[in-house]
Scaffold this motif. Structure first.
Motif, PDB file in Angstrom:
ATOM      1  N   ALA A  44       0.830  -1.203   0.000  1.00  0.00           N
ATOM      2  CA  ALA A  44       0.000   0.000   0.000  1.00  0.00           C
ATOM      3  C   ALA A  44       0.866   1.257   0.000  1.00  0.00           C
ATOM      4  O   ALA A  44       0.480   2.286  -0.564  1.00  0.00           O
ATOM      5  CB  ALA A  44      -0.927  -0.005   1.210  1.00  0.00           C
ATOM      6  N   ILE A  45       2.046   1.183   0.620  1.00  0.00           N
ATOM      7  CA  ILE A  45       2.919   2.359   0.688  1.00  0.00           C
ATOM      8  C   ILE A  45       3.339   2.776  -0.718  1.00  0.00           C
ATOM      9  O   ILE A  45       3.252   3.951  -1.089  1.00  0.00           O
ATOM     10  CB  ILE A  45       4.141   2.058   1.579  1.00  0.00           C
ATOM     11  N   LYS A  46       3.786   1.818  -1.529  1.00  0.00           N
ATOM     12  CA  LYS A  46       4.194   2.134  -2.901  1.00  0.00           C
ATOM     13  C   LYS A  46       2.993   2.544  -3.740  1.00  0.00           C
ATOM     14  O   LYS A  46       3.066   3.523  -4.502  1.00  0.00           O
ATOM     15  CB  LYS A  46       4.897   0.936  -3.539  1.00  0.00           C
ATOM     16  N   TYR A  47       1.887   1.817  -3.606  1.00  0.00           N
ATOM     17  CA  TYR A  47       0.716   2.129  -4.425  1.00  0.00           C
ATOM     18  C   TYR A  47       0.213   3.545  -4.135  1.00  0.00           C
ATOM     19  O   TYR A  47      -0.106   4.296  -5.063  1.00  0.00           O
ATOM     20  CB  TYR A  47      -0.403   1.116  -4.186  1.00  0.00           C
ATOM     21  N   ASN A  48       0.135   3.906  -2.859  1.00  0.00           N
ATOM     22  CA  ASN A  48      -0.361   5.233  -2.507  1.00  0.00           C
ATOM     23  C   ASN A  48       0.565   6.338  -2.999  1.00  0.00           C
ATOM     24  O   ASN A  48       0.112   7.447  -3.297  1.00  0.00           O
ATOM     25  CB  ASN A  48      -0.558   5.335  -0.996  1.00  0.00           C
ATOM     26  N   LEU A  49       1.857   6.040  -3.095  1.00  0.00           N
ATOM     27  CA  LEU A  49       2.803   6.997  -3.654  1.00  0.00           C
ATOM     28  C   LEU A  49       2.546   7.220  -5.138  1.00  0.00           C
ATOM     29  O   LEU A  49       2.624   8.347  -5.648  1.00  0.00           O
ATOM     30  CB  LEU A  49       4.229   6.466  -3.441  1.00  0.00           C
ATOM     31  N   LEU A  50       2.210   6.147  -5.840  1.00  0.00           N
ATOM     32  CA  LEU A  50       2.045   6.214  -7.289  1.00  0.00           C
ATOM     33  C   LEU A  50       0.635   6.610  -7.726  1.00  0.00           C
ATOM     34  O   LEU A  50       0.453   7.121  -8.835  1.00  0.00           O
ATOM     35  CB  LEU A  50       2.392   4.859  -7.907  1.00  0.00           C
ATOM     36  N   ALA A  51      -0.361   6.367  -6.881  1.00  0.00           N
ATOM     37  CA  ALA A  51      -1.768   6.548  -7.265  1.00  0.00           C
ATOM     38  C   ALA A  51      -2.073   7.911  -7.883  1.00  0.00           C
ATOM     39  O   ALA A  51      -2.811   7.990  -8.876  1.00  0.00           O
ATOM     40  CB  ALA A  51      -2.686   6.271  -6.075  1.00  0.00           C
ATOM     41  N   PRO A  52      -1.553   9.030  -7.340  1.00  0.00           N
ATOM     42  CA  PRO A  52      -1.866  10.328  -7.957  1.00  0.00           C
ATOM     43  C   PRO A  52      -1.347  10.460  -9.387  1.00  0.00           C
ATOM     44  O   PRO A  52      -1.781  11.361 -10.113  1.00  0.00           O
ATOM     45  CB  PRO A  52      -1.172  11.334  -7.020  1.00  0.00           C
ATOM     46  N   HIS A  53      -0.439   9.586  -9.797  1.00  0.00           N
ATOM     47  CA  HIS A  53       0.152   9.664 -11.127  1.00  0.00           C
ATOM     48  C   HIS A  53      -0.446   8.634 -12.090  1.00  0.00           C
ATOM     49  O   HIS A  53       0.008   8.524 -13.229  1.00  0.00           O
ATOM     50  CB  HIS A  53       1.664   9.456 -11.021  1.00  0.00           C
ATOM     51  N   LEU A  54      -1.455   7.908 -11.618  1.00  0.00           N
ATOM     52  CA  LEU A  54      -2.095   6.891 -12.445  1.00  0.00           C
ATOM     53  C   LEU A  54      -3.372   7.462 -13.058  1.00  0.00           C
ATOM     54  O   LEU A  54      -4.272   7.897 -12.339  1.00  0.00           O
ATOM     55  CB  LEU A  54      -2.439   5.656 -11.603  1.00  0.00           C
ATOM     56  N   HIS A  55      -3.425   7.452 -14.363  1.00  0.00           N
ATOM     57  CA  HIS A  55      -4.614   7.909 -15.091  1.00  0.00           C
ATOM     58  C   HIS A  55      -5.084   6.721 -15.933  1.00  0.00           C
ATOM     59  O   HIS A  55      -4.686   6.554 -17.084  1.00  0.00           O
ATOM     60  CB  HIS A  55      -4.275   9.128 -15.946  1.00  0.00           C
ATOM     61  N   LEU A  56      -5.933   5.901 -15.342  1.00  0.00           N
ATOM     62  CA  LEU A  56      -6.226   4.577 -15.903  1.00  0.00           C
ATOM     63  C   LEU A  56      -7.641   4.423 -16.434  1.00  0.00           C
ATOM     64  O   LEU A  56      -7.954   3.395 -17.033  1.00  0.00           O
ATOM     65  CB  LEU A  56      -5.987   3.497 -14.838  1.00  0.00           C
ATOM     66  N   SER A  57      -8.490   5.403 -16.251  1.00  0.00           N
ATOM     67  CA  SER A  57      -9.889   5.251 -16.645  1.00  0.00           C
ATOM     68  C   SER A  57     -10.004   4.934 -18.139  1.00  0.00           C
ATOM     69  O   SER A  57      -9.495   5.671 -18.990  1.00  0.00           O
ATOM     70  CB  SER A  57     -10.673   6.529 -16.333  1.00  0.00           C
ATOM     71  N   GLY A  58     -10.646   3.812 -18.429  1.00  0.00           N
ATOM     72  CA  GLY A  58     -10.853   3.388 -19.806  1.00  0.00           C
ATOM     73  C   GLY A  58      -9.616   2.873 -20.505  1.00  0.00           C
ATOM     74  O   GLY A  58      -9.656   2.587 -21.709  1.00  0.00           O
TER      75      GLY A  58
END
Length: 309
Positions: free
Chosen positions: A96-110
């Motif tokens: 979760a630590i790595k994912y939460n760091l990267l999440a704001p940079h993920l644009h995955l919709s569709g």
């Protein structure tokens, strides 16, 4: 057609790894989940937070005991954490630590998304909350695949697909992905540039990739090449400086490179739990925590985002 045929042959070959004598008992354990009546699986819900949490309200005490037994048969769990009703699977890595760091940079919709070295699919399950069109995980390790199958038995997320393939097989998936994650892979490759180029070629025009790698401090364009093990890992080949890491991406054609973060691996991210086995970060470092037991700089990672134009 020849490439499609070759890919199917490779898939069949990798599937045979599930018949290895050390894996077959685990496959048999997983098959036991089919004993759970379908009526008990109705109404299951998934919640995507730091824990990927499954609530299965109609699961009987007997069935829950079976679920716990199968989950423990699949130890060690390297990535997670997960919760199934009251069963907490606290993996060695708190992913979760790595994912939460990267999440704001993920644009995955569709988008069509790939996760290279996906392990048991933790990041894939978390990425569902971004509403992608499809997520394909790549990992040739049979135990990781079985852990994913264990979770997917309950989640039943149709947008997820798992390939028992490694990064070298990305050549079969040219220009198929909008977004690719390549986390914790490059330093295990004898030719990191070849690996990065495989990622580049698998992206569509305009596609994005997020990489992470171990790095060493310094401004020079160099990389550490450990003679033996690094933090007790035998398969670490090149650990670049941040500048070298960025240069690798540029050499492979990537543009608009963004440094998301550089962070030391901490004891709250990698640790021993009852769901892991053997040693963990505390055993890989000198008592000071500043160097590995081999005398190299302690693990530090850089997270980079790059685009194929």
């Amino acid at each position: 057609m020849t490439q499609e045929r070759d890919l199917e042959c490779l898939r069949a070959e990798r599937k045979r790894t599930l018949g290895f004598k050390n894996i077959l008992p685990l496959v048999a354990q997983l098959e036991r989940l089919k004993m759970i009546p379908q009526s008990q699986l109705q109404g299951a819900k998934v919640f995507y937070g730091d824990f990927v949490r499954l609530e299965i309200p109609h699961l009987s005490a007997e069935s829950f005991a079976l679920v716990c037994e199968v989950a423990r048969a699949l130890i060690p769990w390297r990535k997670g954490p997960f919760i199934l009703n009251t069963l907490e699977i606290q993996s060695e890595w708190n992913s979760a630590i790595k994912y939460n760091l990267l999440a704001p940079h993920l644009h995955l919709s569709g988008k069509v998304v790939g996760d290279i070295g996906c392990n048991n699919g933790y990041y894939m399950f978390r990425a569902v909350e971004h509403n992608p069109a499809q997520i394909v995980g790549f990992d040739p390790v049979p135990l990781c695949f079985l852990q994913y199958q264990f979770l997917q038995f309950f989640v039943q997320e149709s947008r997820l697909q798992y390939e028992l393939l490694g990064i070298e097989e990305l050549s079969f998936f040219a220009t198929q992905f909008d977004v690719l994650l390549c986390l914790g892979v490059l330093y295990h490759r004898k030719s990191p540039l070849d690996a990065i180029k495989l990622v580049y070629n698998a992206l569509k025009s305009g596609g994005e990739a997020i990489f992470d790698s171990l790095i060493i401090d310094g401004e020079q364009e160099i990389a550490l090449c450990p003679m033996g093990r690094y933090a007790k890992m035998p398969n670490v080949y090149f650990i670049p400086t941040l500048r070298t890491f960025e240069g690798w991406l540029v050499k492979c054609g990537f543009k608009e490179i963004v440094v998301i973060a550089t962070l030391k691996t901490a004891f709250d991210e990698q640790r021993k739990t009852q769901w892991s086995s053997g040693e963990s970060l505390e055993d890989f470092l000198e008592p000071s925590g500043e160097r590995t037991i081999e005398g190299y700089p302690a693990p530090k990672r850089a997270y980079l985002k790059a685009k194929k134009l």
